[in-house]
Design a protein around this motif. Structure first.
Motif, PDB file in Angstrom:
ATOM      1  N   LEU A  12       3.245  -1.107   4.441  1.00 42.96           N
ATOM      2  CA  LEU A  12       4.652  -0.817   3.844  1.00 42.96           C
ATOM      3  C   LEU A  12       5.640  -0.806   4.525  1.00 42.96           C
ATOM      4  CD1 LEU A  12       3.724   1.600   0.591  1.00 42.96           C
ATOM      5  CD2 LEU A  12       4.715  -0.762   0.501  1.00 42.96           C
ATOM      6  N   GLY A  13       5.445   0.113   5.700  1.00 42.22           N
ATOM      7  CA  GLY A  13       6.446   0.434   6.581  1.00 42.22           C
ATOM      8  C   GLY A  13       6.952  -0.877   7.314  1.00 42.22           C
ATOM      9  N   SER A  14       6.142  -1.769   7.567  1.00 46.08           N
ATOM     10  CA  SER A  14       6.550  -3.192   8.153  1.00 46.08           C
ATOM     11  C   SER A  14       7.452  -3.982   7.230  1.00 46.08           C
ATOM     12  CB  SER A  14       5.149  -3.792   8.664  1.00 46.08           C
ATOM     13  OG  SER A  14       4.474  -3.409   9.408  1.00 46.08           O
ATOM     14  N   GLN A  15       7.061  -3.818   5.768  1.00 46.61           N
ATOM     15  CA  GLN A  15       7.678  -4.433   4.763  1.00 46.61           C
ATOM     16  C   GLN A  15       9.101  -4.011   4.609  1.00 46.61           C
ATOM     17  OE1 GLN A  15       4.903  -3.956   1.656  1.00 46.61           O
ATOM     18  NE2 GLN A  15       3.961  -6.212   1.821  1.00 46.61           N
ATOM     19  N   ILE A  16       9.145  -2.581   4.641  1.00 46.94           N
ATOM     20  CA  ILE A  16      10.446  -1.851   4.660  1.00 46.94           C
ATOM     21  C   ILE A  16      11.345  -2.408   5.505  1.00 46.94           C
ATOM     22  CG2 ILE A  16      11.664   0.162   4.616  1.00 46.94           C
ATOM     23  CD1 ILE A  16       9.029   1.405   3.206  1.00 46.94           C
ATOM     24  N   GLN A  17      10.738  -2.273   7.098  1.00 42.24           N
ATOM     25  CA  GLN A  17      11.746  -2.765   8.032  1.00 42.24           C
ATOM     26  C   GLN A  17      11.935  -4.118   8.109  1.00 42.24           C
ATOM     27  OE1 GLN A  17      13.024  -0.436  10.114  1.00 42.24           O
ATOM     28  NE2 GLN A  17      11.967   1.070   8.747  1.00 42.24           N
ATOM     29  N   ALA A  18      11.366  -4.969   7.647  1.00 38.38           N
ATOM     30  CA  ALA A  18      11.765  -6.379   7.449  1.00 38.38           C
ATOM     31  C   ALA A  18      12.772  -6.877   6.486  1.00 38.38           C
ATOM     32  CB  ALA A  18      10.183  -7.238   7.021  1.00 38.38           C
ATOM     33  N   ALA A  19      12.560  -5.991   5.437  1.00 41.20           N
ATOM     34  CA  ALA A  19      13.701  -5.999   4.199  1.00 41.20           C
ATOM     35  C   ALA A  19      15.031  -5.627   4.662  1.00 41.20           C
ATOM     36  CB  ALA A  19      13.121  -5.431   3.248  1.00 41.20           C
ATOM     37  N   THR A  94       8.580  -9.415  -8.347  1.00 42.00           N
ATOM     38  CA  THR A  94       8.674  -8.293  -7.201  1.00 42.00           C
ATOM     39  C   THR A  94       7.698  -8.312  -6.009  1.00 42.00           C
ATOM     40  OG1 THR A  94       9.910  -7.088  -8.804  1.00 42.00           O
ATOM     41  CG2 THR A  94       9.683  -6.201  -6.672  1.00 42.00           C
ATOM     42  N   GLY A  95       8.094  -8.736  -5.007  1.00 38.30           N
ATOM     43  CA  GLY A  95       7.209  -8.559  -3.686  1.00 38.30           C
ATOM     44  C   GLY A  95       7.602  -7.449  -2.822  1.00 38.30           C
ATOM     45  N   GLY A  96       7.111  -7.398  -1.467  1.00 36.34           N
ATOM     46  CA  GLY A  96       7.492  -6.753  -0.368  1.00 36.34           C
ATOM     47  C   GLY A  96       7.035  -4.878  -1.014  1.00 36.34           C
ATOM     48  N   ALA A  97       7.867  -4.235  -0.299  1.00 34.02           N
ATOM     49  CA  ALA A  97       7.377  -2.647  -0.597  1.00 34.02           C
ATOM     50  C   ALA A  97       7.641  -2.445  -2.047  1.00 34.02           C
ATOM     51  CB  ALA A  97       8.307  -1.786   0.234  1.00 34.02           C
ATOM     52  N   LEU A  98       8.774  -2.684  -2.717  1.00 36.92           N
ATOM     53  CA  LEU A  98       8.967  -2.734  -3.927  1.00 36.92           C
ATOM     54  C   LEU A  98       7.744  -3.049  -4.856  1.00 36.92           C
ATOM     55  CD1 LEU A  98      10.655  -1.282  -6.401  1.00 36.92           C
ATOM     56  CD2 LEU A  98      12.061  -3.237  -6.358  1.00 36.92           C
ATOM     57  N   GLY A  99       7.390  -4.219  -4.841  1.00 39.08           N
ATOM     58  CA  GLY A  99       6.275  -4.827  -5.333  1.00 39.08           C
ATOM     59  C   GLY A  99       4.877  -4.039  -5.268  1.00 39.08           C
ATOM     60  N   ALA A 100       4.826  -3.662  -3.898  1.00 34.06           N
ATOM     61  CA  ALA A 100       3.505  -2.848  -3.762  1.00 34.06           C
ATOM     62  C   ALA A 100       3.714  -1.717  -4.495  1.00 34.06           C
ATOM     63  CB  ALA A 100       3.363  -2.676  -2.331  1.00 34.06           C
ATOM     64  N   VAL A 101       4.597  -0.748  -4.695  1.00 28.93           N
ATOM     65  CA  VAL A 101       4.728   0.446  -5.526  1.00 28.93           C
ATOM     66  C   VAL A 101       4.520   0.020  -7.113  1.00 28.93           C
ATOM     67  CG1 VAL A 101       6.223   2.048  -6.249  1.00 28.93           C
ATOM     68  CG2 VAL A 101       6.199   1.560  -3.641  1.00 28.93           C
ATOM     69  N   GLY A 199      15.228  -0.714  -4.628  1.00 25.62           N
ATOM     70  CA  GLY A 199      14.394  -1.270  -3.425  1.00 25.62           C
ATOM     71  C   GLY A 199      13.817   0.217  -2.770  1.00 25.62           C
ATOM     72  N   VAL A 200      12.777  -0.011  -2.320  1.00 27.62           N
ATOM     73  CA  VAL A 200      11.898   1.070  -1.824  1.00 27.62           C
ATOM     74  C   VAL A 200      12.488   1.240  -0.079  1.00 27.62           C
ATOM     75  CG1 VAL A 200       9.772   2.163  -0.925  1.00 27.62           C
ATOM     76  CG2 VAL A 200      10.020   0.921  -2.993  1.00 27.62           C
ATOM     77  N   HIS A 201      13.082   2.170   0.383  1.00 24.28           N
ATOM     78  CA  HIS A 201      13.638   2.341   1.815  1.00 24.28           C
ATOM     79  C   HIS A 201      12.828   3.336   2.758  1.00 24.28           C
ATOM     80  CE1 HIS A 201      16.870   0.161  -0.092  1.00 24.28           C
ATOM     81  NE2 HIS A 201      16.868   1.117  -1.186  1.00 24.28           N
ATOM     82  N   SER A 202      11.742   3.663   2.205  1.00 28.61           N
ATOM     83  CA  SER A 202      11.087   4.600   3.293  1.00 28.61           C
ATOM     84  C   SER A 202       9.572   4.788   2.637  1.00 28.61           C
ATOM     85  CB  SER A 202      11.740   5.977   3.421  1.00 28.61           C
ATOM     86  OG  SER A 202      11.724   6.661   2.319  1.00 28.61           O
ATOM     87  N   ILE A 203       8.592   5.149   3.709  1.00 33.08           N
ATOM     88  CA  ILE A 203       7.318   5.397   3.139  1.00 33.08           C
ATOM     89  C   ILE A 203       7.267   6.713   2.414  1.00 33.08           C
ATOM     90  CG2 ILE A 203       5.152   6.222   4.023  1.00 33.08           C
ATOM     91  CD1 ILE A 203       5.571   3.379   4.622  1.00 33.08           C
ATOM     92  N   ARG A 204       8.099   7.596   2.656  1.00 33.44           N
ATOM     93  CA  ARG A 204       8.253   8.798   2.017  1.00 33.44           C
ATOM     94  C   ARG A 204       8.683   8.656   0.432  1.00 33.44           C
ATOM     95  NH1 ARG A 204      12.136  14.263   3.195  1.00 33.44           N
ATOM     96  NH2 ARG A 204      11.488  15.598   1.335  1.00 33.44           N
ATOM     97  N   GLN A 205       9.921   7.818   0.230  1.00 34.41           N
ATOM     98  CA  GLN A 205      10.191   7.356  -1.017  1.00 34.41           C
ATOM     99  C   GLN A 205       8.973   6.397  -1.587  1.00 34.41           C
ATOM    100  OE1 GLN A 205      13.151   4.219  -1.182  1.00 34.41           O
ATOM    101  NE2 GLN A 205      13.599   4.833  -3.351  1.00 34.41           N
ATOM    102  N   ALA A 206       8.309   5.699  -1.144  1.00 31.57           N
ATOM    103  CA  ALA A 206       7.060   5.072  -1.832  1.00 31.57           C
ATOM    104  C   ALA A 206       6.071   6.180  -2.357  1.00 31.57           C
ATOM    105  CB  ALA A 206       6.430   4.189  -0.747  1.00 31.57           C
ATOM    106  N   LYS A 207       5.614   6.864  -1.561  1.00 31.25           N
ATOM    107  CA  LYS A 207       4.644   7.659  -1.693  1.00 31.25           C
ATOM    108  C   LYS A 207       5.141   8.883  -2.983  1.00 31.25           C
ATOM    109  CE  LYS A 207       2.400   8.468   2.776  1.00 31.25           C
ATOM    110  NZ  LYS A 207       2.065   9.495   3.690  1.00 31.25           N
ATOM    111  N   ASP A 208       6.472   9.090  -2.930  1.00 27.08           N
ATOM    112  CA  ASP A 208       6.996   9.854  -4.001  1.00 27.08           C
ATOM    113  C   ASP A 208       7.007   9.248  -5.312  1.00 27.08           C
ATOM    114  OD1 ASP A 208       8.592  12.364  -5.086  1.00 27.08           O
ATOM    115  OD2 ASP A 208      10.132  10.820  -5.274  1.00 27.08           O
TER     116      ASP A 208
END
Length: 430
Positions: A12-19, A94-101, A199-208
């Motif tokens: 997820l961190g890699s996807q967020i940074q890439a986005a 939806t793909g990337g971090a947002l899709g994963a969440v 969009g999901v902009h951090s690991i913390r937000q994703a977990k939340d």
């Protein structure tokens, strides 16, 4: 995936940074669609929408995504069955971090194309038929009066926390049959999920977000089991019956109930916040509403047009489609810029003017259009109308009392904090 392990977090961190890197690059190269996400436009995105409008009825960003600011084209895309919310093979767009969440959440009919969309929406629709919704008017007035009774006499109060959020939370919770003890966190849950839609902009937000989703699923699963044994006259009881009759799955009930809960108060919270903000920013309009509280229904429609809670949505082409002289290839995305369509000068005279006596023109797009038209639109309108009228009658001196705090989202537009006062201004000493 309710608890992100090291591998999932790394991915997820890699996807967020890439986005972030991609958006930074595309935005720097002049992609106006990517720039919509830039916080500098959060206070007022409408000049950027106008820049996109100047590029023509269809704009194509550097990423290949199309977008339209035209009211007519927005409406056409939303109504054309050749556009969907999922890929043609039924997989999520939806793909990337947002899709994963998003994949950790149960799907609702908002996330579905026909025939599943049709089947699930039909099961929820009876709760929102006009007669039943109109029957909620006395209850809405009672809630509004109770909330205003609590805050009358206070020097200042927060319009969002003390009024805009409690009203729709109470109404939709009553409709769904949510016990009082379970309602406390709904406003915060809605705000977090709404901000995640951009969009999901951090690991913390994703977990939340994953935690919030799991909490809501656990609530609805518990209520499903309770209402199966002891049904009541509420939406979850009706849906529990549908599960028992195998018309929907338990997972589909979770998704449907979550959609109705979040959409049922998120749209209205932001309608109220954005509407009052527009009124107080235009004193002559606030004066008109105070003089003629019967304009409250028209005021609600103008607030929805002028600064809608949902700014945009997305569709994907399921076939090659000719649109405004361009060919949208199968699999390409089209951003439907609802808020820009609501200010299209082709259909609204003086579109940037906030005018609660506005007449003529087509229906605004704040509730979308086509098969995904907001199922709770009538209820939101009633809540807005009653609250705006009550404010005009009971708090004619209402004015802003401090800086606003905006939501960190470009898709869902609203306020987190809105300090106001209804007291006479303090007299200056001579």
């Amino acid at each position: 995936m309710n608890n992100l392990g090291p591998a999932a977090s790394l991915r997820l961190g890699s996807q967020i940074q890439a986005a972030k890197a991609t958006n930074w690059l595309l935005g720097g190269l002049g992609d106006l669609l990517v720039q919509v996400e830039n916080p500098k436009w959060r206070e007022n995105p409408y000049p950027l929408y106008e820049q996109i409008r100047q590029k023509g009825p269809l704009y194509r960003g550097l990423s290949g995504t199309w977008a339209t600011t035209s009211h007519a084209l927005c409406n056409q895309v939303l109504r054309d069955r050749r556009f969907g919310v999922k890929n043609a093979d039924g997989s999520p767009v939806t793909g990337g971090a947002l899709g994963a969440v998003a994949n950790t959440y149960p799907e609702s009919f908002l996330d579905q194309d026909p025939p599943d969309h049709t089947r699930l929406r039909r099961l929820a629709a009876p709760a929102f038929n006009p007669k039943r919704v109109d029957g909620y008017r006395p209850r809405v007035q009672q809630i509004v009066d109770s909330l205003l009774d609590k805050i009358e006499g206070q020097e200042t109060f927060d319009l969002i926390k003390d009024l805009a959020a409690p009203l729709p939370i109470t109404v939709i919770s009553d409709l769904l049959g949510i016990p009082d003890a379970d309602r406390g966190d709904f406003a915060e849950y809605g705000a977090r999920i709404g901000e995640g839609l951009s969009g999901v902009h951090s690991i913390r937000q994703a977990k939340d977000l994953i935690h919030v989703g799991s909490e809501l699923v656990a609530l609805f699963d518990r209520l499903l089991k309770e209402r199966t044994k002891d049904p009541g006259d509420d939406v979850i009881s009706s849906l529990a019956t549908a599960v028992g009759e195998e018309k929907m799955t338990a997972r589909e009930l979770h998704g449907t109930a979550m959609l109705l809960l979040l959409a049922g108060f998120e749209t209205t919270v932001n309608l109220i916040g954005n509407g009052v903000h527009a009124l107080l920013a235009h004193p002559e309009q606030w004066a008109q509403l105070r003089d003629k509280p019967e304009l409250a229904a028209a005021m609600t429609e103008e607030a929805l047009r002028y600064d809608p809670p949902v700014q945009a949505t997305m569709r994907i082409a399921h076939a090659d489609i000719e649109l405004a002289g361009e060919t949208i290839k199968s699999g390409q995305l089209v951003g439907v810029m609802l808020a820009a369509g609501n200010r299209d000068p082709e259909v609204y005279p003086e579109p940037d003017k906030f005018d609660i006596t506005r007449t003529g023109g087509p229906e605004h797009l704040a509730f979308s259009s086509g098969i995904h038209y907001c199922i709770g639109a009538r209820l939101a309108r009633i809540e807005g109308e009653i609250l705006f009228r009550s404010l005009a009658e009971r708090m004619p001196l209402l004015r802003q009392a401090g800086p606003l705090e905006r939501r960190e989202s470009s898709t869902i537009r609203g306020l987190r904090a809105f300090p106001v006062t209804a007291k006479f201004p303090a007299q200056r000493s001579q």
